[in-house]
Motif scaffolding. Structure first.
Motif, mmCIF file in Angstrom:
data_model
loop_
_atom_site.group_PDB
_atom_site.id
_atom_site.type_symbol
_atom_site.label_atom_id
_atom_site.label_comp_id
_atom_site.label_asym_id
_atom_site.label_seq_id
_atom_site.Cartn_x
_atom_site.Cartn_y
_atom_site.Cartn_z
ATOM 1 N N MET A 1 0.751 -1.215 -0.040
ATOM 2 C CA MET A 1 -0.082 0.024 -0.044
ATOM 3 C C MET A 1 0.738 1.252 -0.124
ATOM 4 O O MET A 1 1.816 1.357 0.730
ATOM 5 C CB MET A 1 -0.935 0.000 1.187
ATOM 6 N N ASP A 2 0.563 1.982 -0.872
ATOM 7 C CA ASP A 2 1.372 3.407 -0.896
ATOM 8 C C ASP A 2 1.247 4.308 0.217
ATOM 9 O O ASP A 2 -0.133 4.361 0.936
ATOM 10 C CB ASP A 2 0.722 4.131 -2.227
ATOM 11 N N GLU A 449 -8.751 1.630 6.424
ATOM 12 C CA GLU A 449 -7.633 1.466 5.395
ATOM 13 C C GLU A 449 -8.084 0.906 4.170
ATOM 14 O O GLU A 449 -7.335 1.349 3.221
ATOM 15 C CB GLU A 449 -6.501 0.408 6.197
ATOM 16 N N HIS A 450 -9.336 0.064 4.215
ATOM 17 C CA HIS A 450 -9.408 -0.650 2.904
ATOM 18 C C HIS A 450 -10.027 0.509 1.713
ATOM 19 O O HIS A 450 -9.855 0.485 0.701
ATOM 20 C CB HIS A 450 -10.404 -1.746 2.960
ATOM 21 N N GLU A 453 -6.829 2.202 0.318
ATOM 22 C CA GLU A 453 -6.332 1.327 -0.484
ATOM 23 C C GLU A 453 -7.144 1.506 -1.773
ATOM 24 O O GLU A 453 -6.368 1.391 -2.982
ATOM 25 C CB GLU A 453 -6.162 0.027 -0.069
ATOM 26 N N GLU A 454 -8.421 1.468 -1.816
ATOM 27 C CA GLU A 454 -9.037 1.403 -3.284
ATOM 28 C C GLU A 454 -9.063 2.694 -3.922
ATOM 29 O O GLU A 454 -8.627 2.647 -5.203
ATOM 30 C CB GLU A 454 -10.572 0.787 -2.917
#
Lengths: 602, 249
Positions: A1-2, A449-450, A453-454
């Protein structure tokens, strides 16, 4: 993850033109923490280009003016599709909002007795526009900026929001990247205000700035908010037409307010030939009376050049179409002729219209004190946008507010000149106030967090794609919107446009950008395509739905006004399956006292 | 139509060079049009800052053939096109990428200038009376579009890099607009002398020459401010007078 940086504010404001800055000032005055996101540098937003003035019934020049007259003018201009509560609030509150700017350092032009001077403008019954020559927008944005930087705001410059973040039915933040390094930022906030302006950049000929891609309207739409009145786009009658590189650049209505006249190639004042019934009582039928009106004769009626923008723009298109246009496909706007009427006309023009003089001298080698300008319609403003509650400016999503051009309701089917600057002050303040109130009453919700990420993956996608060139797709969209969803529309043209937009959506999936993440306009444009295509599609779908001609929306297959469509607004909303839903909703009946006001002023 | 070569600076703070690009020039084009065309056709990631393309926002400042200018107001027809047109970023500020520089220093300096402080309203309704003749000068200063070309050309900043001791012509104009505002009651002269470094300006008038809004920066803003500062801090008679007044107390 960036990796990303995370920021928390009670209120997050997206967009820093007049509405955003005014909202930020109000929210911070209410004692909450405020983050302000500018996609350009601070003070460069499109507000800076506003020229003619800000409409407010100060009654400094004509004491007969008052909020009721302003309200009635706004409703008439909007062909009664306006949200009447917004029109009421706007007319009542704009004088205080203008006076407040003076207390923050703005210096408007003065009357002889030292008060704020007001000028005539299309559709306004009395001289109503407070102004600074023809650079009113610059004065306003600079005043708000210079006041705002001392209010403890956290300002993020050159930072682009790519999506809003939600938790169930509430907005809880936004995802962004900074232009300089291309790094990601997550903003977590209790409430969010969208003040991102318009969408002129989806048309080929426009007066709008680089930023005006309809991004805020699209962000709200994709978050599930309702849009309204999207079919109503304002084509300003007087943009430059020559040379080609400046085509669309705005020429203020103030030119006509100061006595400028429109002529065709036969040297005829063609506007006298077509005066709509709605305005017949207020419009002069002879040149002399029109001139006297511009010079402050209180008994004179306004010249037809100062009819509403939608009407003047269509008359110009007709002159050109019927072969009476100027050499480069416009008509003539002449202010130089006033030398026959007043002494020292050249100096007067330079003082009243300094940037117009400068603009033509520098960009077209034309001296407007000596020769006429060539002008034609240019995409200028969208009356439609995000549907908001009149009093609070909250959208159909909890915690999400909108103000200024990206919000809708005040202007109905057509906006009067000068009402946009007052719009952004009145409703910018309200949005800031109620967003701060919402923030005080609601808890912060953690962004997951998800979700981050998306959004990060989506934002980085253009680096993996190709070979479509994002600038080429934008260019093709602009040409198509101009041709098929412009001033004159039809069922077949709009269907063709929707088909074309569908193809562009496909191409946009392969839009890639070379280079790296640092200050990369290709990457930026690739991400903006989603906004531009969303807004283009909403305009085309709403325009297809409204089978009549009214205000800024003209259908050559339904040239008249329809009583049925006069009772409804058109809304656009994203459905569960991702497609665009268009619906007609009835207009709420107007309050009795306001109806009476309209009747009295007829 | 003619093909013109542009030598455009490509690079970042680590280094870079002028890259040649050819593009077609048509009637009425300005330099920014050409740069956009190159961006769309040859270099999607060419960084350039712009907003209005009408000379009103002051975003697209650059150095064209070595002269600080707005790209949107520089017509190709005014340029020699038989040799390449050179486009470079402003030199007084740190480079971000290609034609884009970090101008944030200007915003930080501005924030430190004492804000507008009006006298109490003249009337009970909260309004003031001001006459046009009394605001003409300040309106001239308020035309500033914050393009920072004056900062770029100022040798105190450009050559000597005295950003910590001199606020530059733009912020002098901003101070002048506040100091000469008919309603303002704040006093900024000490700040102008000390943090502002007004003494560093030796009135070469380069700033006035490059101002796209034709603000007479040196004559109308900086010199009057210098006079006020000199009056306050360097007039020997006044100094003596103040000394006596102090002793009386």
């Amino acid at each position: 993850m960036d990796r990303y940086e995370k920021y928390e504010h009670d209120v997050l404001i997206i967009g820093t033109g007049g509405a955003g800055l005014r909202a930020a000032i109000e929210a911070s005055a209410a004692g909450v923490s405020v983050g302000v996101v500018c996609r350009s540098l601070l003070g460069k937003a499109h507000t800076v280009m506003a020229e003619g003035g800000v409409a407010a019934s100060l009654a400094n020049v004509d004491e007969r003016d008052g909020w009721k007259v302003h309200f009635t003018d706004t409703m008439r201009g909007g062909q009664y599709l306006n949200n009447w509560r917004m029109a009421e609030l706007h007319a009542r509150e704009s004088p205080d909002r203008v006076r407040e700017l003076e207390a923050w350092g703005a210096l408007f032009d003065r009357t002889k007795d030292g008060r704020i001077l007001q000028r005539n403008f299309g559709g306004h019954k009395y001289p109503r526009l407070a102004h600074v020559g023809d650079r009113t927008g610059l004065e306003m944005i600079r005043t708000l900026q210079d006041h705002g930087i001392h209010q403890g705001l956290s300002i993020y410059q050159e930072c682009t929001i790519t999506a809003l973040i939600k938790n169930e039915d509430r907005v809880i933040g936004a995802f962004a990247y900074d232009r300089e390094k291309g790094k990601f930022k997550v903003f977590q906030a209790k409430s969010v205000v969208l003040s991102t302006g318009g969408m002129g950049r989806i048309y080929k000929i426009t007066s709008n700035s680089w930023d005006c891609t309809g991004s805020g309207i699209s962000l709200a739409y994709h978050a599930g908010a309702e849009l309204i009145d999207m079919e109503f786009v304002q084509f300003h009658p007087t943009g430059m037409v020559w040379p080609p590189s400046v085509r669309g650049l705005l020429i203020t209505e103030g030119v006509r307010g100061e006595g400028g006249v429109l002529r065709n190639s036969e040297n005829s004042r063609f506007m006298f030939n077509d005066i709509p019934d709605l305005y017949r009582n207020q419009t002069s039928d002879n040149e002399d009376e029109g001139w006297r009106y511009t010079q402050g004769d209180r008994e004179a009626k306004r010249p037809p050049e100062l009819l509403t923008r939608d009407h003047v723009a269509r008359c110009i298109v007709r002159e050109v179409k019927e072969g009476r246009g100027s050499p480069h496909g416009g008509v003539f706007l002449d202010i130089a002729w006033i030398k026959d009427k007043i002494p020292n006309a050249a100096a007067h023009i330079k003082r009243k219209l300094p940037s117009m003089y400068h603009q033509f001298k520098e960009l077209a080698n034309i001296d407007i004190t000596r020769e006429p300008m060539e002008v034609g319609p240019t995409t200028h403003y969208i009356m439609g946008g995000i549907r908001v509650d009149a009093d609070t400016q909250m959208t159909s999503i909890n915690g999400l507010f909108a103000a200024g051009e990206c919000a809708a309701g005040l202007h109905g089917a057509n906006r009067l000149g000068g009402n946009s600057l007052s719009d952004l002050l009145v409703f910018g303040k309200r949005a800031g106030e109620y967003a701060a109130g919402f923030a005080r009453e609601n808890e912060m919700v953690q962004v997951q967090e998800h979700q981050v990420e998306e959004l990060a993956a989506e934002a980085l996608a253009p680096f993996e794609k190709g070979p479509e060139n994002p600038f080429q797709i934008q260019g093709d969209l602009q040409v198509m919107m101009q041709d098929l969803v412009g001033i004159i529309r039809s069922e077949s043209g709009l269907s063709k446009a929707l088909e074309g937009i569908g193809k562009l959506w496909e191409r946009a999936k392969n839009a890639g950008s070379g280079g790296n993440r640092s200050y990369n306009p290709g990457w930026h444009t690739a991400l903006e395509l989603k906004h531009m295509l969303t807004v283009a599609e909403a305009i085309a779908r709403a325009a297809k739905e409204r089978q009549e001609s009214r205000g800024g929306h003209y259908r050559e297959d339904y040239t008249g006004k329809s009583e049925a469509f006069g009772q409804v607004n058109i809304t656009v909303r994203k459905q569960e399956n991702g497609t665009m839903n268009v619906e007609q909703i009835p207009i709420k009946p107007i309050r009795d006292d306001l109806m009476q006001t309209i009747q009295e002023m007829k | 139509m003619a093909t013109v070569t542009f030598n455009i600076w490509r690079g970042d703070h680590e280094g870079g060079k002028l890259e040649p690009y050819n593009t077609e020039i048509s009637e009425g084009m300005v330099v920014l049009d050409a740069v956009h065309q190159i961006q769309a056709e040859h270099a999607n990631d060419l960084a350039v800052r712009w907003n209005c393309k009408a000379g009103k926002c002051g975003s697209c400042s650059a150095e064209i053939n070595g002269r600080p200018k707005l790209m949107c107001m520089t017509r190709m027809s005014d340029m020699p096109t038989d040799k390449p047109v050179k486009v470079e970023p402003m030199k007084a500020f740190p480079l971000i990428k290609d034609l884009v520089t970090d101008v944030s220093w200007n915003y930080r300096v501005k924030q430190k200038i004492k804000k507008f402080k009006p006298r109490p309203p003249d009337h009970e309704d909260g309004t003031w009376r001001m006459f046009q003749a009394d605001i003409d000068r300040v309106q001239e200063f308020r035309k500033c579009i914050e393009c920072f070309l004056c900062q770029d050309v100022c040798h105190v900043l450009r050559e000597h890099q005295l950003h910590d001791t001199f606020i530059g012509p733009r912020q002098m104009v901003f101070n002048a607009a506040l100091e000469m505002h008919p309603l303002d009651t704040e006093d900024r002269l000490k700040n102008l002398k000390e943090e502002g470094g007004i003494g560093f300006c030796n009135i070469t008038k380069c700033c006035t020459t490059v101002c796209p809004e034709s603000i007479t920066i040196t004559d109308n803003a900086i010199i009057p401010l210098k006079e006020r500062v000199a009056d306050r801090f360097y007039d020997p008679l006044k100094k003596l007078f103040r000394l006596f007044k102090k002793n009386e107390k």
